[in-house]
Design an enzyme around this catalytic site. Structure first.
Site, mmCIF file in Angstrom:
data_model
loop_
_atom_site.group_PDB
_atom_site.id
_atom_site.type_symbol
_atom_site.label_atom_id
_atom_site.label_comp_id
_atom_site.label_asym_id
_atom_site.label_seq_id
_atom_site.Cartn_x
_atom_site.Cartn_y
_atom_site.Cartn_z
ATOM 1 N N THR A 50 5.166 -0.211 6.450
ATOM 2 C CA THR A 50 6.468 -1.327 6.419
ATOM 3 C C THR A 50 5.811 -2.578 6.966
ATOM 4 O O THR A 50 5.354 -2.640 8.127
ATOM 5 C CB THR A 50 7.416 -0.699 7.304
ATOM 6 O OG1 THR A 50 7.928 0.585 6.936
ATOM 7 C CG2 THR A 50 8.578 -1.840 7.398
ATOM 8 N N LYS B 7 9.184 -3.379 15.795
ATOM 9 C CA LYS B 7 8.378 -4.161 14.650
ATOM 10 C C LYS B 7 9.431 -4.542 13.594
ATOM 11 O O LYS B 7 9.377 -5.695 13.073
ATOM 12 C CB LYS B 7 7.262 -3.566 14.491
ATOM 13 C CG LYS B 7 6.170 -4.242 13.263
ATOM 14 C CD LYS B 7 5.416 -3.022 12.214
ATOM 15 C CE LYS B 7 6.484 -2.122 11.667
ATOM 16 N NZ LYS B 7 5.728 -1.240 10.612
ATOM 17 N N LYS C 47 13.241 -2.612 2.464
ATOM 18 C CA LYS C 47 13.010 -1.704 3.518
ATOM 19 C C LYS C 47 13.337 -2.371 4.922
ATOM 20 O O LYS C 47 14.026 -1.700 5.622
ATOM 21 C CB LYS C 47 11.432 -1.718 3.479
ATOM 22 C CG LYS C 47 11.043 -0.773 4.882
ATOM 23 C CD LYS C 47 11.584 0.810 5.030
ATOM 24 C CE LYS C 47 11.021 1.265 6.150
ATOM 25 N NZ LYS C 47 11.639 2.748 6.418
HETATM 26 P P1 NAD Z 1 1.282 6.168 13.090
HETATM 27 O O1 NAD Z 1 1.037 5.116 14.292
HETATM 28 O O2 NAD Z 1 1.758 7.546 13.354
HETATM 29 O O3 NAD Z 1 -0.096 6.001 12.107
HETATM 30 C C1 NAD Z 1 -0.734 4.966 11.674
HETATM 31 C C2 NAD Z 1 -2.126 5.429 11.636
HETATM 32 O O4 NAD Z 1 -2.899 4.437 11.206
HETATM 33 C C3 NAD Z 1 -2.823 6.105 12.691
HETATM 34 O O5 NAD Z 1 -3.315 7.169 12.548
HETATM 35 C C4 NAD Z 1 -3.641 5.033 13.056
HETATM 36 O O6 NAD Z 1 -4.909 5.453 13.872
HETATM 37 C C5 NAD Z 1 -4.162 4.339 11.740
HETATM 38 N N1 NAD Z 1 -4.814 3.058 11.730
HETATM 39 C C6 NAD Z 1 -4.352 1.976 12.252
HETATM 40 N N2 NAD Z 1 -5.069 0.779 12.224
HETATM 41 C C7 NAD Z 1 -6.054 1.274 11.306
HETATM 42 C C8 NAD Z 1 -7.080 0.766 10.589
HETATM 43 N N3 NAD Z 1 -7.211 -0.462 10.655
HETATM 44 N N4 NAD Z 1 -7.741 1.411 9.806
HETATM 45 C C9 NAD Z 1 -7.704 2.820 9.663
HETATM 46 N N5 NAD Z 1 -6.629 3.427 10.311
HETATM 47 C C10 NAD Z 1 -5.728 2.563 11.203
HETATM 48 O O7 NAD Z 1 2.319 5.461 12.298
HETATM 49 P P2 NAD Z 1 3.469 6.085 11.392
HETATM 50 O O8 NAD Z 1 4.679 6.548 12.172
HETATM 51 O O9 NAD Z 1 2.543 7.089 10.245
HETATM 52 O O10 NAD Z 1 3.854 4.765 10.281
HETATM 53 C C11 NAD Z 1 2.988 4.274 9.456
HETATM 54 C C12 NAD Z 1 3.875 2.986 8.674
HETATM 55 O O11 NAD Z 1 4.876 3.606 8.140
HETATM 56 C C13 NAD Z 1 4.381 2.287 9.635
HETATM 57 O O12 NAD Z 1 4.361 0.914 8.741
HETATM 58 C C14 NAD Z 1 5.875 2.438 9.747
HETATM 59 O O13 NAD Z 1 6.659 1.313 9.880
HETATM 60 C C15 NAD Z 1 6.185 3.187 8.531
HETATM 61 N N6 NAD Z 1 7.232 4.055 8.579
HETATM 62 C C16 NAD Z 1 7.052 5.198 9.349
HETATM 63 C C17 NAD Z 1 8.231 6.155 9.451
HETATM 64 C C18 NAD Z 1 8.214 7.484 10.345
HETATM 65 O O14 NAD Z 1 9.272 7.979 10.624
HETATM 66 N N7 NAD Z 1 7.122 7.309 11.415
HETATM 67 C C19 NAD Z 1 9.241 6.172 8.786
HETATM 68 C C20 NAD Z 1 9.222 5.210 7.508
HETATM 69 C C21 NAD Z 1 8.159 4.200 7.523
#
Ligand code: NAD
Length: 288
Positions: free
Chosen positions: A93, A243, A168
């Site tokens: 997102t 965010k 979204k």
């Molecule tokens: P998270 O923080 O658990 O996972 C993100 C991952 O990305 C981490 O493992 C981190 O180490 C990795 N990362 C960060 N920068 C990086 C880089 N430069 N290179 C490689 N890896 C990198 O986050 P999440 O909860 O999995 O959310 C991910 C996305 O999905 C976000 O944009 C969030 O808004 C969206 N989202 C999350 C949910 C939820 O319920 N968690 C639901 C819908 C959407």
């Protein structure tokens, strides 16, 4: 066999990549946090040394990263090694502006792209029941539709590039607002001396029912299992919701939209982050 590069294997990317792997795709993963592979290796997810190696060995690449800054950086690196037969899909997102910028940069190299943010939370990612909101060319969507069908139960083509991100932002502003409203309803019920299990039974089957009650109730011990039962650990962090609400506020200002609930919801999440609760699940909205 089709090779999928998957970058960002956190709370969401983990379940999404495992589901693809279980459906006979070869998954080449990369994450800055190499500890994620401790669990993923048993699902045959290959740990790539870097983005170069991942890009050179993948047909399609999916990114599931925290924010626009991370997507900008990672896509820049992917594009240094990508070729025109590949398709890049960003499921993170992020703000519409960054989404359009990274996709335009890819398209200059004749690489097809989609923005495809998701809804459904960690449970949806684990169970393969996410909803995908997709922006971009319908032909590109049809080429990768099989992947969306494995990771989710529904994929909606919202319009041109960036339309997935716009949809979204609207969804998450509504979700955050309803989560606060659900918390306040239960608080009132408690102050009125109601049995909260009975209140759940009423609310979840009456006109006030919504996802924040029925699936993700913010009250510990009430409703189906959710992060509130685990002291608000796991799930979707308050920082990430903050965010998303910042993106909504930017969009409200840019479009001169009237939006009082959105603004007060943002203020509530701003308070939570400032109080050091950014790491907890976003259902941590209950006044204590
Ligand atoms: P998270 O923080 O658990 O996972 C993100 C991952 O990305 C981490 O493992 C981190 O180490 C990795 N990362 C960060 N920068 C990086 C880089 N430069 N290179 C490689 N890896 C990198 O986050 P999440 O909860 O999995 O959310 C991910 C996305 O999905 C976000 O944009 C969030 O808004 C969206 N989202 C999350 C949910 C939820 O319920 N968690 C639901 C819908 C959407």
């Amino acid at each position: 066999m089709i090779n999928i590069g998957f970058i960002g294997l956190g709370n969401m990317g983990k379940g999404m990549s495992i589901n693809l792997s279980k459906n006979n795709y070869i998954i080449n993963g990369f994450d800055l946090n190499s500890e994620v592979f401790n669990e993923l290796k048993k699902y045959n997810i290959n740990q790539m040394k870097n983005i170069k190696e991942l890009t050179e060995n993948s047909d399609y690449i999916i990114t599931m990263l925290p924010d626009g800054k991370a997507v900008l950086k990672v896509w820049e690196e992917i594009l240094m090694h990508a070729k025109s037969s590949q398709i890049l899909v960003d499921c993170s997102t992020i703000d519409v502006k960054t989404s359009l910028l990274v996709q335009k940069n890819a398209q200059k190299l004749n690489i097809e792209t989609l923005d495809a943010p998701v809804s459904g939370g960690v449970v949806g990612a684990d169970e393969g029941t996410l909803t995908f909101m997709i922006g971009g060319d319908e032909k590109t969507l049809n080429n990768v539709k099989d992947l969306f069908d494995i990771m989710g139960k529904k994929s909606i083509h919202c319009g041109a590039y960036g339309a997935g991100q716009s949809a979204k932002i609207c969804n998450n502003m509504l979700l955050a607002s309803t989560m606060i409203a659900v918390g306040e309803s239960f608080e009132l019920g408690k102050n009125l001396g109601l049995d909260l299990n009975k209140l759940f039974e009423v609310l979840s089957t009456s006109s006030g029912s919504c996802w924040a009650i029925n699936t993700y109730c913010p009250i510990k011990g009430i409703g189906p299992k959710s992060p509130s039962d685990n002291n608000y650990n796991g799930g979707f962090s308050t920082a990430l919701m903050h965010k998303d609400l910042s993106l909504a506020i930017d969009a409200i200002n840019q479009t001169n939209s009237k939006n009082n609930y959105g603004l007060s919801t943002f203020n509530k999440f701003d308070e939570l982050v400032k109080a050091g609760k950014g790491h907890l699940d976003f259902s941590n909205v209950i006044n204590e």
